[in-house]
Design a protein around this motif. Structure first.
Motif, PDB file in Angstrom:
ATOM      1  N   ARG A   1      61.895  54.323  52.482  1.00  0.00           N
ATOM      2  CA  ARG A   1      61.499  54.688  53.839  1.00  0.00           C
ATOM      3  C   ARG A   1      62.702  54.462  54.756  1.00  0.00           C
ATOM      4  NH1 ARG A   1      57.606  56.245  51.203  1.00  0.00           N
ATOM      5  NH2 ARG A   1      55.424  55.755  51.646  1.00  0.00           N
ATOM      6  N   VAL A   2      62.611  54.977  55.973  1.00  0.00           N
ATOM      7  CA  VAL A   2      63.649  54.691  56.967  1.00  0.00           C
ATOM      8  C   VAL A   2      63.619  53.206  57.327  1.00  0.00           C
ATOM      9  CG1 VAL A   2      64.438  55.163  59.322  1.00  0.00           C
ATOM     10  CG2 VAL A   2      63.650  57.037  57.876  1.00  0.00           C
ATOM     11  N   PHE A   3      62.416  52.666  57.542  1.00  0.00           N
ATOM     12  CA  PHE A   3      62.220  51.227  57.724  1.00  0.00           C
ATOM     13  C   PHE A   3      61.733  50.671  56.393  1.00  0.00           C
ATOM     14  CE2 PHE A   3      61.559  50.161  62.494  1.00  0.00           C
ATOM     15  CZ  PHE A   3      62.624  50.972  62.857  1.00  0.00           C
ATOM     16  N   SER A   4      62.575  49.902  55.701  1.00  0.00           N
ATOM     17  CA  SER A   4      62.254  49.392  54.370  1.00  0.00           C
ATOM     18  C   SER A   4      62.012  47.891  54.455  1.00  0.00           C
ATOM     19  CB  SER A   4      63.411  49.689  53.414  1.00  0.00           C
ATOM     20  OG  SER A   4      63.146  49.201  52.131  1.00  0.00           O
TER      21      SER A   4
ATOM     22  N   ARG B   1      65.182  46.578  56.290  1.00  0.00           N
ATOM     23  CA  ARG B   1      66.405  47.364  56.112  1.00  0.00           C
ATOM     24  C   ARG B   1      66.156  48.736  56.756  1.00  0.00           C
ATOM     25  NH1 ARG B   1      68.956  44.932  51.374  1.00  0.00           N
ATOM     26  NH2 ARG B   1      68.477  42.712  51.629  1.00  0.00           N
ATOM     27  N   VAL B   2      67.106  49.213  57.498  1.00  0.00           N
ATOM     28  CA  VAL B   2      66.929  50.452  58.268  1.00  0.00           C
ATOM     29  C   VAL B   2      67.996  51.457  57.853  1.00  0.00           C
ATOM     30  CG1 VAL B   2      66.737  51.448  60.575  1.00  0.00           C
ATOM     31  CG2 VAL B   2      66.031  49.071  60.189  1.00  0.00           C
ATOM     32  N   PHE B   3      67.572  52.695  57.585  1.00  0.00           N
ATOM     33  CA  PHE B   3      68.480  53.722  57.060  1.00  0.00           C
ATOM     34  C   PHE B   3      68.484  54.957  57.970  1.00  0.00           C
ATOM     35  CE2 PHE B   3      66.926  51.170  53.521  1.00  0.00           C
ATOM     36  CZ  PHE B   3      68.116  50.767  52.938  1.00  0.00           C
ATOM     37  N   PRO B   4      69.345  54.965  58.988  1.00  0.00           N
ATOM     38  CA  PRO B   4      69.382  56.097  59.922  1.00  0.00           C
ATOM     39  C   PRO B   4      69.857  57.400  59.286  1.00  0.00           C
ATOM     40  CG  PRO B   4      70.508  54.167  60.837  1.00  0.00           C
ATOM     41  CD  PRO B   4      70.280  53.903  59.390  1.00  0.00           C
TER      42      PRO B   4
END
Length: 312
Positions: free
Chosen positions: A157-160, A192-195
Motif C-alpha cells: 500500500r502507499v501507507f504500509s 512506511r510511506v511510498f509516494p
C-alpha cells in the motif's frame, strides 16, 4: 446606466486533464502533505539514488517556499559508491537539510552484526534501519519503492503499517480507496510511506528530464573497470574484488540502480544523455532490480522475506 459585461468562454474539444507526469506528481505531493498533517515525526530515506532524489524533489515542491519539514535518514552499508555519497552530502548541504546516518560498519564493529561470507552488506541494513527508527522515534518513514520494481513491492500500500518490531504483515494492510490514507498506528508502530508507488522506472526518468533534476554521473555511461560474476558486471572496492577466473576489464557501462557495491551490477550502455537513457529504458524488458541486484536473486522470496523482517 447599466453596463453588461459579456464573459467569453473558449470552447475546446476535450475537458482539461493533467498529463501523466502531472498526475503522478500531484498524487505524490498530496501524500507528502497528508503525512505532514497526520504524523508527528516523519523522515525521508535518502541514499542519493535516483528514486530518493526524485522523492526529495517532490517534497521540496510540496512545501515550497517553506523548508521541508522532515529530516533525512540514510542506512550506509560502508560499501556505497563514492560518487553517490558525494552527491548525497552535496544535496544535504545545498538545501540545508538534517541527515541521520545509520552505519552498518558501526554495528559490525560493535559485534551486533557479522560480515557475510560473500561480502554483501545489503541484507545487513535491516537492523540499523529498524533501530534508527525506534531510537529516533520516527512514526512515518518515506521510501522510494515502486510497485513495478519487484513482486513483493507490488503488494505494498502507499501507507504500509509496520508493527513494533518494524515487521510487515500483508494481512494488516488497509484499503486505500479514493486516495484516502489511514495513518492510525499503536504506540511503537510506524508507517512506511511510498509516494512513488504508482510510478514506473520510465516515469522516473521522464520526470527527471522534465524537471532538470541533477543526478550522480554513475547513472550515465562511463568507462569503468568491472568484472563479471553471476552474469553481472561488478566494481571492485573495499568489499572485495575479482576472484580466480574473474578477469577485470574496462567497459562502457552505466548503473540503473545504486546500492551496496557488492551486489549492484552495471549494464553495458552508451547512454550519456537523459534522452538516450529514456530510449534505453523504454525498450527494456527487465526491471532495474531484476537485472542488476544480486541480493534480490538469493531466493524466489528474497524481498518478501526481508520486508517481513523490517526492510523496505
Amino acid at each position: 446606466m447599466t453596463t453588461t459585461v459579456a464573459h467569453v468562454h473558449e470552447e475546446t474539444d476535450a475537458p482539461y486533464a493533467l498529463s501523466h507526469l502531472d498526475a503522478l506528481e500531484s498524487e505524490a505531493v498530496h501524500i507528502f502533505r497528508e503525512v505532514a498533517g497526520e504524523f508527528e515525526k516523519p523522515v525521508i530515506l535518502f541514499s542519493g539514488g535516483k528514486d530518493s532524489i526524485v522523492m526529495l524533489h517532490l517534497a521540496l515542491k510540496a512545501f515550497a517556499p517553506a523548508p521541508v519539514p522532515f529530516s533525512l535518514l540514510h542506512v550506509d552499508t560502508g560499501h556505497n559508491f563514492p560518487e553517490v555519497l558525494e552527491y548525497r552530502d552535496r544535496t544535504v548541504a545545498k538545501h540545508g537539510l538534517r541527515l541521520h546516518v545509520a552505519s552498518v560498519q558501526d554495528y559490525i564493529d560493535a559485534g551486533k552484526l557479522r560480515e557475510r561470507p560473500d561480502g554483501t552488506r545489503n541484507p545487513l541494513q535491516t537492523v540499523p534501519l529498524t533501530e534508527a527508527i525506534q531510537s529516533l522515534k520516527f512514526d512515518a518513514v518515506f521510501g522510494g519503492g515502486r510497485r513495478d520494481e519487484e513482486k513483493a513491492r507490488a503488494k505494498e500500500r502507499v501507507f504500509s503499517l509496520r508493527d513494533e518490531f518494524s515487521q510487515w504483515d500483508p494481512r494488516r494492510q488497509r484499503p486505500e480507496l479514493w486516495q484516502l490514507y489511514n495513518g492510525r498506528h499503536a504506540p511503537g508502530e510506524h508507517v512506511r510511506v511510498f509516494p512513488l508507488s504508482n510510478w514506473t522506472e520510465l516515469d522516473v526518468w521522464q520526470y527527471i528530464a522534465r524537471e532538470g533534476i541533477e543526478l550522480p554521473e554513475i547513472y550515465f555511461a562511463h568507462e569503468r573497470e568491472v568484472f563479471k560474476r553471476n552474469g553481472m558486471w561488478l566494481t571492485a572496492g573495499e568489499w572485495g574484488g575479482a576472484k580466480e577466473g574473474e578477469t577485470p576489464e574496462t567497459r562502457l557501462v552505466r548503473y540503473r540502480t545504486v546500492g551496496d557495491m557488492s551486489c549492484t551490477g552495471a549494464v553495458d550502455s552508451d547512454a550519456v544523455t537523459l534522452d538516450a537513457v529514456i530510449a534505453e529504458i523504454a525498450v527494456s524488458r527487465l526491471t532495474e532490480r531484476g537485472a542488476t541486484r544480486a541480493d534480490d536473486k538469493m531466493s524466489e522470496a528474497a524481498m518478501e522475506d526481508r520486508k517481513r523482517e523490517g526492510y523496505f
